[in-house]
Design a protein around this motif. Structure first.
Motif, PDB file in Angstrom:
ATOM      1  N   LEU A   1     -24.948  -1.185 -30.907  1.00 12.28           N
ATOM      2  CA  LEU A   1     -25.414  -1.440 -29.553  1.00 12.28           C
ATOM      3  C   LEU A   1     -24.903  -2.788 -29.057  1.00 12.28           C
ATOM      4  O   LEU A   1     -24.647  -3.698 -29.859  1.00 12.28           O
ATOM      5  N   PRO A   2     -24.749  -2.950 -27.731  1.00 10.32           N
ATOM      6  CA  PRO A   2     -24.362  -4.261 -27.197  1.00 10.32           C
ATOM      7  C   PRO A   2     -25.378  -5.313 -27.623  1.00 10.32           C
ATOM      8  O   PRO A   2     -26.582  -5.052 -27.636  1.00 10.32           O
TER       9      PRO A   2
ATOM     10  N   ARG B   1     -29.006   5.273 -27.211  1.00  8.66           N
ATOM     11  CA  ARG B   1     -28.431   4.690 -28.423  1.00  8.66           C
ATOM     12  C   ARG B   1     -27.193   5.441 -28.900  1.00  8.66           C
ATOM     13  O   ARG B   1     -26.452   4.937 -29.746  1.00  8.66           O
ATOM     14  N   GLY B   2     -26.984   6.659 -28.420  1.00  5.40           N
ATOM     15  CA  GLY B   2     -25.779   7.388 -28.775  1.00  5.40           C
ATOM     16  C   GLY B   2     -25.796   7.945 -30.182  1.00  5.40           C
ATOM     17  O   GLY B   2     -26.838   8.370 -30.706  1.00  5.40           O
TER      18      GLY B   2
ATOM     19  N   ALA C   1     -24.487  -3.609 -19.541  1.00  3.35           N
ATOM     20  CA  ALA C   1     -23.249  -3.455 -20.314  1.00  3.35           C
ATOM     21  C   ALA C   1     -23.148  -2.086 -20.972  1.00  3.35           C
ATOM     22  O   ALA C   1     -22.134  -1.773 -21.612  1.00  3.35           O
ATOM     23  N   GLY C   2     -24.159  -1.243 -20.832  1.00  5.04           N
ATOM     24  CA  GLY C   2     -24.105   0.098 -21.394  1.00  5.04           C
ATOM     25  C   GLY C   2     -24.921   0.219 -22.661  1.00  5.04           C
ATOM     26  O   GLY C   2     -25.600  -0.721 -23.093  1.00  5.04           O
ATOM     27  N   GLY C   3     -24.849   1.405 -23.280  1.00  5.22           N
ATOM     28  CA  GLY C   3     -25.647   1.690 -24.460  1.00  5.22           C
ATOM     29  C   GLY C   3     -24.827   1.798 -25.730  1.00  5.22           C
ATOM     30  O   GLY C   3     -23.863   1.063 -25.942  1.00  5.22           O
ATOM     31  N   GLY C   4     -25.236   2.745 -26.584  1.00  2.00           N
ATOM     32  CA  GLY C   4     -24.576   2.937 -27.872  1.00  2.00           C
ATOM     33  C   GLY C   4     -23.301   3.749 -27.758  1.00  2.00           C
ATOM     34  O   GLY C   4     -22.790   4.010 -26.672  1.00  2.00           O
ATOM     35  N   LEU C   5     -22.786   4.160 -28.913  1.00  2.00           N
ATOM     36  CA  LEU C   5     -21.498   4.842 -28.982  1.00  2.00           C
ATOM     37  C   LEU C   5     -21.656   6.353 -28.962  1.00  2.00           C
ATOM     38  O   LEU C   5     -22.661   6.906 -29.409  1.00  2.00           O
TER      39      LEU C   5
ATOM     40  N   GLU D   1     -22.050   4.996 -24.165  1.00  2.00           N
ATOM     41  CA  GLU D   1     -23.004   5.563 -23.226  1.00  2.00           C
ATOM     42  C   GLU D   1     -23.126   4.659 -21.994  1.00  2.00           C
ATOM     43  O   GLU D   1     -23.078   3.436 -22.097  1.00  2.00           O
ATOM     44  N   TYR D   2     -23.272   5.298 -20.812  1.00  2.00           N
ATOM     45  CA  TYR D   2     -23.435   4.520 -19.586  1.00  2.00           C
ATOM     46  C   TYR D   2     -24.751   3.752 -19.569  1.00  2.00           C
ATOM     47  O   TYR D   2     -24.808   2.594 -19.159  1.00  2.00           O
ATOM     48  N   SER D   3     -25.819   4.411 -19.990  1.00  2.00           N
ATOM     49  CA  SER D   3     -27.150   3.843 -19.875  1.00  2.00           C
ATOM     50  C   SER D   3     -27.492   2.993 -21.083  1.00  2.00           C
ATOM     51  O   SER D   3     -27.267   3.393 -22.233  1.00  2.00           O
TER      52      SER D   3
END
Length: 205
Positions: free
Chosen positions: A41-42, A75-76, A48-52, A69-71
């Protein structure tokens, strides 16, 4: 003293230095990462977005590429680290290793190790893809030395010459991992086994 003694002493010192692992990588709670599955995560929560995640690009379903991820609340897909050569149980900093998306299946029916495909003039950057385990190229996790903390990931050609992995927004507005001059600064959050996806990954991006 016997010259052979000095030679063996020097050789031992070299082996000790080269075999010494880096400091252990830690998750957001300060726990050492030994094994298991972790969200990337960032390090600063926000726009800045979410996870991968995984998604195709260029009109082809395969290979899949590593996206973000956009949101910020998503967490992706978590990742797993493997194949560091120092003989320690924990994941070490600044040491060659492999990274794999921890998902049971994808539409490409192949493994999901991170790698950098051969350059293609059609694409705007050197994107990180998911596929077979690379044999010569590796990734490393490096600590960011400031008051906030966190890490960055670098890609190392032939395990030596390393370049930062950053975020590239393509012409469709999709956020993807790519080699960049500005690193993607991250933290790691342990994923429970029940949250690891078992569904085939497919995206319309």
């Amino acid at each position: 003293m016997n010259p052979m003694f000095y030679f063996l002493l020097a050789l031992t010192a070299v082996l000790v230095v080269t075999a010494s692992p880096g400091e252990p990588v830690r998750d957001i709670n300060g726990d050492i990462i030994f094994d298991g599955s972790y969200y990337v995560l960032p390090r600063i929560f926000g726009p800045a977005g979410g996870g991968l995640t995984l998604s195709p690009r260029g009109g082809n379903n395969c290979p899949l590429y590593i996206g973000q991820e956009y949101s910020e609340v998503k967490r992706g897909i978590p990742v797993r680290f493997s194949d560091w050569r120092t003989k320690v149980a924990f994941v070490p900093e600044s040491t060659n290793l492999n990274i794999e998306m921890d998902v049971k299946a994808t539409i490409c029916v192949q493994s999901t190790y991170w790698y950098v495909p051969a350059p293609d003039m059609v694409f705007e950057a050197a994107f990180i893809a998911a596929g077979p385990k690379p044999s010569n190229d590796f990734f490393q996790i490096k600590k960011i030395e400031d008051s906030i903390g966190g890490y960055k990931i670098v890609f190392c050609f032939n395990g030596e010459d390393c370049v930062d992995v950053g975020i590239f927004v393509d012409k469709h507005g999709v956020r993807r991992l790519a080699l960049a001059s500005t690193p993607f600064e991250v933290v790691f959050v342990r994923a429970s086994e029940t949250k690891t996806s078992s569904k085939p990954i497919m995206s319309i991006i």
